[in-house]
Design a protein around this motif. Structure first.
Motif, PDB file in Angstrom:
ATOM      1  N   GLU A 144     -28.403  -6.822  48.617  1.00  0.00           N
ATOM      2  CA  GLU A 144     -28.581  -6.867  49.912  1.00  0.00           C
ATOM      3  C   GLU A 144     -27.730  -5.795  50.757  1.00  0.00           C
ATOM      4  O   GLU A 144     -26.579  -5.490  50.029  1.00  0.00           O
ATOM      5  N   THR A 145     -27.861  -5.300  51.880  1.00  0.00           N
ATOM      6  CA  THR A 145     -26.977  -4.503  52.690  1.00  0.00           C
ATOM      7  C   THR A 145     -26.044  -5.181  53.250  1.00  0.00           C
ATOM      8  O   THR A 145     -26.508  -6.520  54.256  1.00  0.00           O
ATOM      9  N   VAL A 146     -24.851  -5.074  53.325  1.00  0.00           N
ATOM     10  CA  VAL A 146     -23.621  -5.742  53.809  1.00  0.00           C
ATOM     11  C   VAL A 146     -22.735  -4.845  54.556  1.00  0.00           C
ATOM     12  O   VAL A 146     -22.831  -3.834  54.411  1.00  0.00           O
ATOM     13  N   ARG A 147     -21.906  -5.458  55.352  1.00  0.00           N
ATOM     14  CA  ARG A 147     -20.880  -4.848  56.038  1.00  0.00           C
ATOM     15  C   ARG A 147     -19.729  -5.951  56.225  1.00  0.00           C
ATOM     16  O   ARG A 147     -19.905  -6.999  56.491  1.00  0.00           O
ATOM     17  N   HIS A 148     -18.377  -5.361  55.966  1.00  0.00           N
ATOM     18  CA  HIS A 148     -17.405  -6.586  56.067  1.00  0.00           C
ATOM     19  C   HIS A 148     -16.028  -5.635  56.043  1.00  0.00           C
ATOM     20  O   HIS A 148     -16.095  -4.438  55.958  1.00  0.00           O
ATOM     21  N   SER A 149     -14.897  -6.114  56.232  1.00  0.00           N
ATOM     22  CA  SER A 149     -13.775  -5.561  56.404  1.00  0.00           C
ATOM     23  C   SER A 149     -13.138  -5.065  55.128  1.00  0.00           C
ATOM     24  O   SER A 149     -13.867  -5.721  53.995  1.00  0.00           O
ATOM     25  N   GLY A 150     -12.057  -4.290  55.128  1.00  0.00           N
ATOM     26  CA  GLY A 150     -11.558  -3.797  53.794  1.00  0.00           C
ATOM     27  C   GLY A 150     -12.123  -2.450  53.320  1.00  0.00           C
ATOM     28  O   GLY A 150     -12.906  -1.878  53.931  1.00  0.00           O
ATOM     29  N   GLU A 151     -11.925  -2.370  51.955  1.00  0.00           N
ATOM     30  CA  GLU A 151     -12.489  -1.190  51.635  1.00  0.00           C
ATOM     31  C   GLU A 151     -12.723  -1.298  49.930  1.00  0.00           C
ATOM     32  O   GLU A 151     -12.667  -2.374  49.459  1.00  0.00           O
ATOM     33  N   GLU A 152     -13.710  -0.293  49.413  1.00  0.00           N
ATOM     34  CA  GLU A 152     -14.244  -0.766  47.795  1.00  0.00           C
ATOM     35  C   GLU A 152     -14.033   0.731  47.442  1.00  0.00           C
ATOM     36  O   GLU A 152     -14.334   1.897  47.898  1.00  0.00           O
ATOM     37  N   ILE A 153     -13.862   0.377  45.968  1.00  0.00           N
ATOM     38  CA  ILE A 153     -13.945   1.677  45.150  1.00  0.00           C
ATOM     39  C   ILE A 153     -14.965   1.434  43.907  1.00  0.00           C
ATOM     40  O   ILE A 153     -14.453   0.259  43.417  1.00  0.00           O
ATOM     41  N   VAL A 154     -15.980   2.088  43.524  1.00  0.00           N
ATOM     42  CA  VAL A 154     -16.717   1.780  42.308  1.00  0.00           C
ATOM     43  C   VAL A 154     -16.602   3.115  41.463  1.00  0.00           C
ATOM     44  O   VAL A 154     -16.500   4.390  42.093  1.00  0.00           O
ATOM     45  N   PHE A 155     -16.774   2.761  40.200  1.00  0.00           N
ATOM     46  CA  PHE A 155     -16.778   3.621  39.234  1.00  0.00           C
ATOM     47  C   PHE A 155     -17.644   3.418  38.080  1.00  0.00           C
ATOM     48  O   PHE A 155     -17.526   2.467  37.403  1.00  0.00           O
ATOM     49  N   VAL A 156     -18.781   4.470  38.088  1.00  0.00           N
ATOM     50  CA  VAL A 156     -19.851   4.007  37.215  1.00  0.00           C
ATOM     51  C   VAL A 156     -19.382   4.571  35.649  1.00  0.00           C
ATOM     52  O   VAL A 156     -19.137   5.417  35.363  1.00  0.00           O
ATOM     53  N   LEU A 157     -19.613   3.230  34.944  1.00  0.00           N
ATOM     54  CA  LEU A 157     -19.157   3.758  33.404  1.00  0.00           C
ATOM     55  C   LEU A 157     -20.431   3.829  32.364  1.00  0.00           C
ATOM     56  O   LEU A 157     -20.221   4.592  31.598  1.00  0.00           O
ATOM     57  N   GLU A 158     -21.470   3.297  32.787  1.00  0.00           N
ATOM     58  CA  GLU A 158     -22.725   3.548  32.058  1.00  0.00           C
ATOM     59  C   GLU A 158     -23.967   3.536  33.037  1.00  0.00           C
ATOM     60  O   GLU A 158     -23.987   2.683  33.849  1.00  0.00           O
ATOM     61  N   GLY A 159     -25.058   4.283  32.606  1.00  0.00           N
ATOM     62  CA  GLY A 159     -26.051   4.399  33.510  1.00  0.00           C
ATOM     63  C   GLY A 159     -26.230   4.914  34.713  1.00  0.00           C
ATOM     64  O   GLY A 159     -25.383   5.848  34.919  1.00  0.00           O
ATOM     65  N   GLU A 160     -26.865   4.467  35.684  1.00  0.00           N
ATOM     66  CA  GLU A 160     -26.917   5.102  36.923  1.00  0.00           C
ATOM     67  C   GLU A 160     -27.100   4.036  37.987  1.00  0.00           C
ATOM     68  O   GLU A 160     -27.599   2.949  37.914  1.00  0.00           O
ATOM     69  N   ILE A 161     -26.301   4.342  39.048  1.00  0.00           N
ATOM     70  CA  ILE A 161     -26.221   3.315  40.319  1.00  0.00           C
ATOM     71  C   ILE A 161     -26.519   4.083  41.561  1.00  0.00           C
ATOM     72  O   ILE A 161     -26.000   5.319  41.714  1.00  0.00           O
ATOM     73  N   LEU A 162     -27.422   3.736  42.263  1.00  0.00           N
ATOM     74  CA  LEU A 162     -27.725   4.338  43.541  1.00  0.00           C
ATOM     75  C   LEU A 162     -27.271   3.504  44.618  1.00  0.00           C
ATOM     76  O   LEU A 162     -27.391   2.332  44.882  1.00  0.00           O
ATOM     77  N   HIS A 163     -26.139   4.261  45.285  1.00  0.00           N
ATOM     78  CA  HIS A 163     -25.667   3.510  46.313  1.00  0.00           C
ATOM     79  C   HIS A 163     -25.882   4.002  47.773  1.00  0.00           C
ATOM     80  O   HIS A 163     -26.259   5.441  48.160  1.00  0.00           O
ATOM     81  N   MET A 164     -26.243   3.197  48.682  1.00  0.00           N
ATOM     82  CA  MET A 164     -26.299   3.388  50.167  1.00  0.00           C
ATOM     83  C   MET A 164     -25.166   3.135  50.924  1.00  0.00           C
ATOM     84  O   MET A 164     -24.751   1.980  51.218  1.00  0.00           O
ATOM     85  N   VAL A 165     -24.858   4.066  51.559  1.00  0.00           N
ATOM     86  CA  VAL A 165     -23.543   3.749  52.505  1.00  0.00           C
ATOM     87  C   VAL A 165     -23.903   4.416  54.017  1.00  0.00           C
ATOM     88  O   VAL A 165     -24.010   5.746  53.848  1.00  0.00           O
ATOM     89  N   ASP A 166     -23.764   3.690  54.726  1.00  0.00           N
ATOM     90  CA  ASP A 166     -24.042   4.073  56.401  1.00  0.00           C
ATOM     91  C   ASP A 166     -25.047   5.042  56.583  1.00  0.00           C
ATOM     92  O   ASP A 166     -25.154   6.122  57.266  1.00  0.00           O
ATOM     93  N   GLY A 167     -26.322   4.751  55.822  1.00  0.00           N
ATOM     94  CA  GLY A 167     -27.487   5.496  56.042  1.00  0.00           C
ATOM     95  C   GLY A 167     -27.613   6.674  55.009  1.00  0.00           C
ATOM     96  O   GLY A 167     -28.720   7.280  54.941  1.00  0.00           O
ATOM     97  N   GLN A 168     -26.730   7.001  54.244  1.00  0.00           N
ATOM     98  CA  GLN A 168     -26.745   7.865  53.078  1.00  0.00           C
ATOM     99  C   GLN A 168     -27.093   7.423  51.743  1.00  0.00           C
ATOM    100  O   GLN A 168     -26.411   5.971  51.449  1.00  0.00           O
ATOM    101  N   SER A 169     -27.640   8.161  50.876  1.00  0.00           N
ATOM    102  CA  SER A 169     -27.895   7.396  49.480  1.00  0.00           C
ATOM    103  C   SER A 169     -27.344   8.570  48.660  1.00  0.00           C
ATOM    104  O   SER A 169     -27.321   9.666  48.851  1.00  0.00           O
ATOM    105  N   PHE A 170     -26.361   8.006  47.442  1.00  0.00           N
ATOM    106  CA  PHE A 170     -25.750   8.698  46.547  1.00  0.00           C
ATOM    107  C   PHE A 170     -25.962   8.135  45.051  1.00  0.00           C
ATOM    108  O   PHE A 170     -25.856   6.923  44.939  1.00  0.00           O
TER     109      PHE A 170
END
Length: 216
Positions: free
Chosen positions: A124-150
């Motif tokens: 689901e799409t969420v919003r909360h305080s703090g910060e996050e870091i993600v690092f892809v190890l295998e495969g593909e992940i599509l991230h949506m952040v603030d209306g942009q897709s990566f």
């Protein structure tokens, strides 16, 4: 060797509702405290929606407990976690399998998990305080952040503020695996989060960058 099979999912919504009633809080009061909408909280309590770990951390903080109060995460109190000792768990209704990386000592601020994401999964799409870091190890992940897709591939990483609306999915046909690290900032007086601030978004790696595709 420790059995690394995923634990059985737990009844998350019922536990959240029970804790809220113990604290004599209405859904509206909980919504104001954690910044999550009343309608979404209602879906979570009825087990019609499954929050991400970031959202669950916000709900737990508003209810003055840790996420371990709601899900049976394996506890690790030592600084070192051996690969063969790391146990897996899942949340009811969620097909993602988590592996706890961080330790659980007093006053720790960081949370860290390995996420095993099945094909076609979409959060689901969420919003909360703090910060996050993600690092892809295998495969593909599509991230949506603030209306942009990566689109992130193995070796790519991303760092963003939790206040920016965000979600992720696995658009591929194979399972994906990523490392998630987050720091949840909880003010002394909880407030409803306002609009996402400008900036605060960084993605690194050859596979990152804005994509024209939408979430699958």
């Amino acid at each position: 060797m420790t059995n690394k099979r995923a634990r059985m999912p737990v009844a998350l919504g019922q536990r959240i509702r029970k804790r809220r009633l113990q604290m004599a809080m209405t859904l509206q009061a909980l919504s104001r405290a954690c910044g999550v909408s009343v309608s979404y909280l209602s879906q979570v309590e009825r087990d019609n929606a499954v929050p991400t770990l970031g959202t669950l951390a916000e709900i737990a903080a508003a209810l003055d407990v840790g996420i371990d109060h709601f899900i049976a995460t394996p506890r690790q109190v030592d600084s070192v976690t051996r690969a063969e000792e790391r146990r897996r768990f899942s949340v009811a209704g969620n097909s993602v399998v988590y592996e706890r990386i961080g330790a659980d000592f007093a006053a720790h601020e960081l949370s860290c998990f390995l996420l095993n994401v099945p094909p076609s999964y979409r959060s689901e799409t969420v919003r909360h305080s703090g910060e996050e870091i993600v690092f892809v190890l295998e495969g593909e992940i599509l991230h949506m952040v603030d209306g942009q897709s990566f689109l992130l591939r193995a070796g790519d990483s991303m760092h963003y503020l939790g206040q920016q609306p965000h979600s992720y999915s696995n658009p591929g046909d194979a399972p994906a695996r990523m490392l998630w690290t987050g720091k949840m900032a909880h003010p002394a007086t909880p407030t409803i989060l306002g609009p996402a601030p400008a900036g605060g978004l960084q993605a690194t790696g050859s596979g990152s960058g804005p994509s024209d595709g939408a979430l699958a």
